[in-house]
Design a protein around this motif. Structure first.
Motif, PDB file in Angstrom:
ATOM      1  N   ALA A 122       0.822  -1.210   0.000  1.00 10.01           N
ATOM      2  CA  ALA A 122       0.000   0.000   0.000  1.00 10.01           C
ATOM      3  C   ALA A 122       0.860   1.266   0.000  1.00 10.01           C
ATOM      4  N   ARG A 123       2.022   1.216   0.622  1.00 12.15           N
ATOM      5  CA  ARG A 123       2.905   2.380   0.686  1.00 12.15           C
ATOM      6  C   ARG A 123       3.881   2.448  -0.487  1.00 12.15           C
ATOM      7  N   ALA A 124       3.882   1.450  -1.339  1.00 13.78           N
ATOM      8  CA  ALA A 124       4.845   1.408  -2.440  1.00 13.78           C
ATOM      9  C   ALA A 124       4.518   2.477  -3.479  1.00 13.78           C
ATOM     10  N   PRO A 125       5.529   3.106  -4.073  1.00 15.22           N
ATOM     11  CA  PRO A 125       5.295   4.136  -5.090  1.00 15.22           C
ATOM     12  C   PRO A 125       5.051   3.536  -6.466  1.00 15.22           C
ATOM     13  N   CYS A 126       4.549   4.385  -7.347  1.00  8.03           N
ATOM     14  CA  CYS A 126       4.507   4.086  -8.775  1.00  8.03           C
ATOM     15  C   CYS A 126       5.370   5.136  -9.461  1.00  8.03           C
ATOM     16  N   VAL A 127       6.285   4.715 -10.303  1.00  7.42           N
ATOM     17  CA  VAL A 127       7.166   5.639 -11.010  1.00  7.42           C
ATOM     18  C   VAL A 127       6.933   5.486 -12.508  1.00  7.42           C
ATOM     19  N   ILE A 128       6.677   6.607 -13.179  1.00 10.61           N
ATOM     20  CA  ILE A 128       6.428   6.613 -14.616  1.00 10.61           C
ATOM     21  C   ILE A 128       7.501   7.446 -15.304  1.00 10.61           C
ATOM     22  N   GLU A 129       8.040   6.921 -16.387  1.00 14.25           N
ATOM     23  CA  GLU A 129       9.068   7.618 -17.165  1.00 14.25           C
ATOM     24  C   GLU A 129       8.441   8.233 -18.411  1.00 14.25           C
ATOM     25  N   ARG A 130       8.713   9.505 -18.630  1.00 13.61           N
ATOM     26  CA  ARG A 130       8.242  10.188 -19.821  1.00 13.61           C
ATOM     27  C   ARG A 130       9.305  11.182 -20.300  1.00 13.61           C
ATOM     28  N   ALA A 131       9.687  11.074 -21.554  1.00 16.78           N
ATOM     29  CA  ALA A 131      10.596  12.038 -22.184  1.00 16.78           C
ATOM     30  C   ALA A 131      11.848  12.284 -21.350  1.00 16.78           C
ATOM     31  N   GLY A 132      12.377  11.218 -20.780  1.00 13.37           N
ATOM     32  CA  GLY A 132      13.585  11.330 -19.989  1.00 13.37           C
ATOM     33  C   GLY A 132      13.383  11.770 -18.568  1.00 13.37           C
ATOM     34  N   ALA A 133      12.129  12.020 -18.162  1.00 17.24           N
ATOM     35  CA  ALA A 133      11.832  12.443 -16.796  1.00 17.24           C
ATOM     36  C   ALA A 133      11.099  11.326 -16.060  1.00 17.24           C
ATOM     37  N   SER A 134      11.409  11.166 -14.781  1.00 17.04           N
ATOM     38  CA  SER A 134      10.732  10.169 -13.956  1.00 17.04           C
ATOM     39  C   SER A 134       9.835  10.888 -12.948  1.00 17.04           C
ATOM     40  N   VAL A 135       8.577  10.451 -12.882  1.00 20.95           N
ATOM     41  CA  VAL A 135       7.599  11.051 -11.976  1.00 20.95           C
ATOM     42  C   VAL A 135       7.113   9.972 -11.025  1.00 20.95           C
ATOM     43  N   GLY A 136       7.266  10.224  -9.725  1.00 19.09           N
ATOM     44  CA  GLY A 136       6.870   9.261  -8.708  1.00 19.09           C
ATOM     45  C   GLY A 136       5.563   9.656  -8.039  1.00 19.09           C
ATOM     46  N   PHE A 137       4.740   8.653  -7.731  1.00 14.79           N
ATOM     47  CA  PHE A 137       3.447   8.870  -7.092  1.00 14.79           C
ATOM     48  C   PHE A 137       3.338   8.045  -5.812  1.00 14.79           C
ATOM     49  N   LEU A 138       2.811   8.674  -4.767  1.00 15.22           N
ATOM     50  CA  LEU A 138       2.471   8.013  -3.511  1.00 15.22           C
ATOM     51  C   LEU A 138       1.052   8.426  -3.152  1.00 15.22           C
ATOM     52  N   ALA A 139       0.320   7.556  -2.428  1.00 11.77           N
ATOM     53  CA  ALA A 139      -1.061   7.892  -2.085  1.00 11.77           C
ATOM     54  C   ALA A 139      -1.421   7.365  -0.702  1.00 11.77           C
ATOM     55  N   TYR A 140      -2.286   8.132  -0.011  1.00 12.51           N
ATOM     56  CA  TYR A 140      -2.690   7.821   1.362  1.00 12.51           C
ATOM     57  C   TYR A 140      -4.149   8.212   1.553  1.00 12.51           C
ATOM     58  N   CYS A 141      -4.779   7.632   2.580  1.00 17.69           N
ATOM     59  CA  CYS A 141      -6.184   7.908   2.866  1.00 17.69           C
ATOM     60  C   CYS A 141      -6.350   8.322   4.325  1.00 17.69           C
ATOM     61  N   SER A 142      -7.037   9.437   4.537  1.00 19.80           N
ATOM     62  CA  SER A 142      -7.283   9.948   5.891  1.00 19.80           C
ATOM     63  C   SER A 142      -8.662   9.579   6.417  1.00 19.80           C
ATOM     64  N   VAL A 143      -9.552   9.145   5.543  1.00 20.09           N
ATOM     65  CA  VAL A 143     -10.937   8.876   5.947  1.00 20.09           C
ATOM     66  C   VAL A 143     -11.191   7.376   5.875  1.00 20.09           C
ATOM     67  N   THR A 144     -10.392   6.617   6.589  1.00 16.54           N
ATOM     68  CA  THR A 144     -10.476   5.163   6.531  1.00 16.54           C
ATOM     69  C   THR A 144     -11.561   4.644   7.467  1.00 16.54           C
ATOM     70  N   PRO A 145     -12.566   3.945   6.958  1.00 16.52           N
ATOM     71  CA  PRO A 145     -13.483   3.239   7.853  1.00 16.52           C
ATOM     72  C   PRO A 145     -12.704   2.217   8.673  1.00 16.52           C
ATOM     73  N   VAL A 157      -5.639   0.165   2.743  1.00 15.24           N
ATOM     74  CA  VAL A 157      -5.048   1.388   2.185  1.00 15.24           C
ATOM     75  C   VAL A 157      -3.902   1.874   3.071  1.00 15.24           C
ATOM     76  N   ALA A 158      -3.054   2.711   2.489  1.00 15.16           N
ATOM     77  CA  ALA A 158      -2.000   3.372   3.260  1.00 15.16           C
ATOM     78  C   ALA A 158      -2.658   4.492   4.065  1.00 15.16           C
ATOM     79  N   PRO A 159      -2.623   4.441   5.389  1.00 14.35           N
ATOM     80  CA  PRO A 159      -3.382   5.413   6.187  1.00 14.35           C
ATOM     81  C   PRO A 159      -2.621   6.717   6.436  1.00 14.35           C
ATOM     82  N   ALA A 160      -3.392   7.800   6.502  1.00 12.22           N
ATOM     83  CA  ALA A 160      -2.886   9.111   6.935  1.00 12.22           C
ATOM     84  C   ALA A 160      -3.970   9.693   7.843  1.00 12.22           C
ATOM     85  N   ARG A 161      -4.159   9.033   8.985  1.00 12.49           N
ATOM     86  CA  ARG A 161      -5.305   9.331   9.854  1.00 12.49           C
ATOM     87  C   ARG A 161      -5.063  10.558  10.727  1.00 12.49           C
TER      88      ARG A 161
END
Length: 357
Positions: A122-145, A157-161
């Motif tokens: 859940a905490r692992a990033p996604c990295v996308i390469e475009r035109a020689g640039a690398s863009v990293g994404f991370l995501a968290y949820c604060s409204v976790t039931p 989910v990765a929590p941010a409570r």
């Protein structure tokens, strides 16, 4: 030096309609125009699994896709490259529904962040390469039931409570209290650790947060500032919040944009009493937007968004500058930021609204 790229971002998406293949007809060309297009996947893409007690619509099967693979392929056809699945609906159809959705989205070729079969995934990033640039994404949820947060041996989910406290600030009985919200220290530390670990290996780092107070205009919860500022201080280039269901204030912190709530991008708008939109009146939740970030040599050089309008068909449509709703959006955002005590400047450039410092 890298080639300049365009990063697009939208708010909450749920393929709950009879013809989801037409959900983004009016904006498909725009979504496809981005070098990288990011969205928030609000709900599962399958009827499999068991409905959970803590959900709003999670136990209802109406509107959920019969074919998760086909639903995921629609996201690809509409231009999405990466999505957050850190939402308060990730586990609505239990672990089985979450796993089926994640498998379908990834098989379609869309990166997915914020959820997993354990906390490490859940905490692992996604990295996308475009035109020689690398863009990293991370995501968290604060409204976790309860029970939706991932653990070492549990999916979620990765929590941010945040914890909530109420303080009486007026001597008169029955007056509204001040509401304090404070991040869980362990969740805040985990997010900072993830950002610091990822930062050296990417040119741009995007943090997605699912939280805030939904449908409440112009309000940013205390903990949103805490998480957002900590993320940027740790190395994030932008923070994008979803879940608010209405467009929320936009902050510029240390010259980096914080979107405190992208509106629904494809969810049925609701009114102030929870009534669903039927086209008879204007709802604040009908306003939505496509964020556009221009990135050059690892730095965001321009921040803007394209105002759109969503109706009962769940189809966002651009509202160009000649449309009266465009000017309404500008005034709404100015009011929203003023209400939150933020002095961000909004300028009109063609059919876009540009964010200044």
């Amino acid at each position: 030096m890298t080639t300049p790229i365009t990063l697009l971002a939208t708010g909450d998406i749920s393929p709950r309609r009879d013809t989801p293949e037409h959900q983004f007809d009016a904006v498909r060309a725009m979504l496809r125009s981005g070098d990288i297009t990011f969205g928030q996947l609000e709900s599962v893409l399958t009827k499999e699994g068991t409905g959970q007690l803590w959900t709003g619509y999670g136990q209802r099967l109406a509107g959920l896709p019969d074919d998760p693979d086909a639903a995921a392929n629609i996201l690809v056809e509409d231009g999405f490259d990466v999505m957050s699945f850190a939402t308060n609906h990730t586990m609505d159809r239990s672990e089985a529904g979450m796993e089926k959705t994640m498998a379908a989205v990834r098989a379609a070729g869309v990166g997915l962040v914020g959820a997993g079969m354990n906390i490490d995934e859940a905490r692992a990033p996604c990295v996308i390469e475009r035109a020689g640039a690398s863009v990293g994404f991370l995501a968290y949820c604060s409204v976790t039931p309860r029970g939706y947060e991932a653990l070492p041996a549990r999916s979620g989910v990765a929590p941010a409570r945040a914890r909530t406290f109420y303080e009486q600030v007026d001597w008169q009985p029955a007056t509204p209290p001040k509401i304090w919200t404070i991040p869980y220290p362990e969740d805040l530390a985990a997010m900072v650790e993830d950002i610091e670990r990822l930062r050296p290996s990417v040119d741009l780092l995007v943090v997605s947060m699912h939280g805030g107070i939904h449908f409440e205009l112009g309000t940013v919860a205390m903990y949103q500032y805490d998480y957002s500022h900590a993320a940027i201080d740790a190395g994030a280039d932008t923070v994008i919040w979803s879940h608010g269901h209405v467009a929320k204030p936009i902050e510029v912190y240390h010259a980096r944009p914080v979107f405190h709530g992208l509106a629904n991008f494809s969810l049925l708008p609701k009114g102030p009493r929870g009534e669903f939109y039927d086209g008879s009146k204007t709802f604040d939740s009908c306003r939505t937007q496509i964020v556009r970030l221009l990135v050059d040599d690892g730095a965001i050089t321009r921040v803007s968004f394209l105002p759109c309008w969503i109706d009962e068909r769940l189809t966002p449509e651009p509202t160009p500058a000649a449309d009266p709703r465009f000017g309404d959006f500008v005034r709404f955002m100015e009011w929203s930021n003023d209400h939150a005590g933020l002095d961000t400047k909004f300028e009109v450039d063609g059919d876009e609204i540009v964010i200044g410092s």
